[in-house]
Design an enzyme around this catalytic site. Structure first.
Site, PDB file in Angstrom:
ATOM      1  N   HIS A  83       1.380   4.797   2.194  1.00  0.00           N
ATOM      2  CA  HIS A  83       1.249   3.346   2.374  1.00  0.00           C
ATOM      3  C   HIS A  83      -0.224   2.932   2.307  1.00  0.00           C
ATOM      4  O   HIS A  83      -0.571   1.955   1.637  1.00  0.00           O
ATOM      5  CB  HIS A  83       1.858   2.959   3.724  1.00  0.00           C
ATOM      6  CG  HIS A  83       1.864   1.484   3.999  1.00  0.00           C
ATOM      7  ND1 HIS A  83       2.948   0.680   3.733  1.00  0.00           N
ATOM      8  CD2 HIS A  83       0.913   0.667   4.508  1.00  0.00           C
ATOM      9  CE1 HIS A  83       2.670  -0.569   4.078  1.00  0.00           C
ATOM     10  NE2 HIS A  83       1.436  -0.595   4.552  1.00  0.00           N
ATOM     11  N   GLU A  84      -1.095   3.676   2.996  1.00  0.00           N
ATOM     12  CA  GLU A  84      -2.529   3.352   2.973  1.00  0.00           C
ATOM     13  C   GLU A  84      -3.107   3.535   1.568  1.00  0.00           C
ATOM     14  O   GLU A  84      -3.928   2.739   1.106  1.00  0.00           O
ATOM     15  CB  GLU A  84      -3.284   4.220   3.982  1.00  0.00           C
ATOM     16  CG  GLU A  84      -3.001   3.894   5.428  1.00  0.00           C
ATOM     17  CD  GLU A  84      -3.357   2.462   5.787  1.00  0.00           C
ATOM     18  OE1 GLU A  84      -4.409   1.964   5.327  1.00  0.00           O
ATOM     19  OE2 GLU A  84      -2.581   1.830   6.511  1.00  0.00           O
ATOM     20  N   HIS A  87      -2.279   0.536  -0.494  1.00  0.00           N
ATOM     21  CA  HIS A  87      -3.152  -0.614  -0.225  1.00  0.00           C
ATOM     22  C   HIS A  87      -4.429  -0.516  -1.062  1.00  0.00           C
ATOM     23  O   HIS A  87      -4.931  -1.521  -1.569  1.00  0.00           O
ATOM     24  CB  HIS A  87      -3.524  -0.674   1.260  1.00  0.00           C
ATOM     25  CG  HIS A  87      -2.515  -1.386   2.115  1.00  0.00           C
ATOM     26  ND1 HIS A  87      -2.033  -2.642   1.814  1.00  0.00           N
ATOM     27  CD2 HIS A  87      -1.911  -1.012   3.279  1.00  0.00           C
ATOM     28  CE1 HIS A  87      -1.174  -3.017   2.764  1.00  0.00           C
ATOM     29  NE2 HIS A  87      -1.074  -2.044   3.646  1.00  0.00           N
ATOM     30  N   GLU A 149       1.971  -6.169   2.332  1.00  0.00           N
ATOM     31  CA  GLU A 149       2.740  -5.133   3.027  1.00  0.00           C
ATOM     32  C   GLU A 149       3.964  -4.716   2.222  1.00  0.00           C
ATOM     33  O   GLU A 149       4.287  -3.536   2.116  1.00  0.00           O
ATOM     34  CB  GLU A 149       3.166  -5.622   4.414  1.00  0.00           C
ATOM     35  CG  GLU A 149       2.059  -5.657   5.426  1.00  0.00           C
ATOM     36  CD  GLU A 149       1.477  -4.270   5.666  1.00  0.00           C
ATOM     37  OE1 GLU A 149       2.024  -3.509   6.481  1.00  0.00           O
ATOM     38  OE2 GLU A 149       0.473  -3.927   5.013  1.00  0.00           O
ATOM     39  N   ASP A 153       4.559  -1.032   0.720  1.00  0.00           N
ATOM     40  CA  ASP A 153       5.790  -0.293   1.040  1.00  0.00           C
ATOM     41  C   ASP A 153       6.458   0.213  -0.240  1.00  0.00           C
ATOM     42  O   ASP A 153       6.849   1.384  -0.328  1.00  0.00           O
ATOM     43  CB  ASP A 153       6.781  -1.188   1.789  1.00  0.00           C
ATOM     44  CG  ASP A 153       6.404  -1.398   3.241  1.00  0.00           C
ATOM     45  OD1 ASP A 153       5.550  -0.662   3.764  1.00  0.00           O
ATOM     46  OD2 ASP A 153       6.974  -2.323   3.864  1.00  0.00           O
TER      47      ASP A 153
END
Length: 311
Positions: A83-84, A87, A149, A153
């Site tokens: 997930h990071e 981003h 987000e 995801d």
């Protein structure tokens, strides 16, 4: 680079080569399965028992000790890293930054350092740092939009599943985060939830994605359990850590008995009970359990006990 220098200087950067090597191996596995990702990452642990993770421009991803301990499987931890990474690869941080806010990244290290100071009892220093305008600026700045987000995801799930982790890890960890918040007596929302709000919609989307792909047997390493046990041995004072592992073994509260016994030895080393630590580690080896972290721990016990030649 400035943020990383400040973070290391603050003492928040957990200088543990085994833990950081493991986190980077997890990251490498995700990257190897996703060759279109051009970014390179350095992943490191933060010596803070609060639940949080963050990325710094330049490909640095920090994962708090508390978040690693909250995860129950390697796939759950990998889902946070994926997930990071998403981003970063989707340029979410870059989109949120303007010229006036670029210096805010340096403040992340200050926040981590303040949390560490609080854990060590330096309350006045920590309170001053946490209530400073720099901390407030960083916190406001790091709140991701709902679209960010959702995209992280979706992309992170693809990274995770291609690397043959359990695709349910993402939804399971989200649910665990929600439960941990509802059970807390302090009312303090974990930092990770403030910057990455978990909603029923996000969990439902993650569950739906699990049914869209072809089932593959997840590949998880036993290293996760040893690293997690080592980190747990750092929590509280040494005797409390010993008591935690003794109770876990007595009540059979563990995913891996061998890793839990290794954690007990690590806690005994902290308590300077060298003879008992040696017995635990040698009993593990005598039972046929082999792992590099067991050998390294035994060497450290012998070294600190003055048995240089044996070490």
């Amino acid at each position: 680079a400035d943020a990383m220098r400040e973070l290391r200087a603050s003492g928040a950067y957990l200088t543990d080569p085994e833990v950081n090597a493991y986190l980077n191996e997890l990251g490498r596995r995700i990257l190897d399965a996703n060759p279109t990702v051009r970014e390179r990452f350095e992943i490191f642990a933060v010596a803070d028992t609060s639940v949080n993770a963050f990325a710094i421009p330049g490909g640095h991803i920090g994962v708090n000790l508390g978040l690693i301990l909250l995860t129950q499987s390697e796939s759950e931890l990998a889902s946070v890293l994926a997930h990071e990474m998403a981003h970063v690869t989707q340029k979410h941080y870059a989109r949120m930054m303007d010229d006036q806010r670029k210096t805010a990244w340096i403040g992340i290290a200050g926040l981590a350092g303040a949390a560490l100071a609080a854990a060590k009892g330096k309350g006045d220093v920590a309170q001053g740092a946490l209530l400073g305008s720099q901390a407030a600026q960083v916190q406001n700045y790091l709140n991701f939009s709902r679209d960010n987000e959702r995209e992280a995801d979706r992309v992170g799930f693809q990274y995770l599943s291609r690397a043959q982790f359990d695709p349910s890890g993402m939804a399971t960890f989200m649910e665990r985060l929600q439960r941990s918040t509802s059970l807390t007596d302090t009312g303090i929302v974990p930092g990770y939830l403030r910057t990455h709000p978990v909603t029923t919609e996000r969990i439902a989307d993650a569950r739906a994605r699990m049914g869209e792909g072809q089932f593959k047997l997840a590949h998880e390493s036993v290293d996760f359990h040893y690293v997690r046990a080592l980190l747990r041995s750092y929590v509280g004072d040494a005797r409390e850590a010993v008591g935690y592992f003794e109770a876990a073994l007595r009540e059979r509260r563990y995913a891996s008995e061998a890793a839990t016994r290794y954690g007990l030895a690590a806690a005994l080393l902290r308590a300077r009970d060298f003879e008992r630590a040696k017995r635990e580690l040698r009993a593990l080896e005598a039972s046929g359990v082999q792992h590099p972290m067991i050998a390294a721990m035994l060497g450290q016990v012998l070294l600190q006990n003055g048995e240089i030649a044996a070490a």
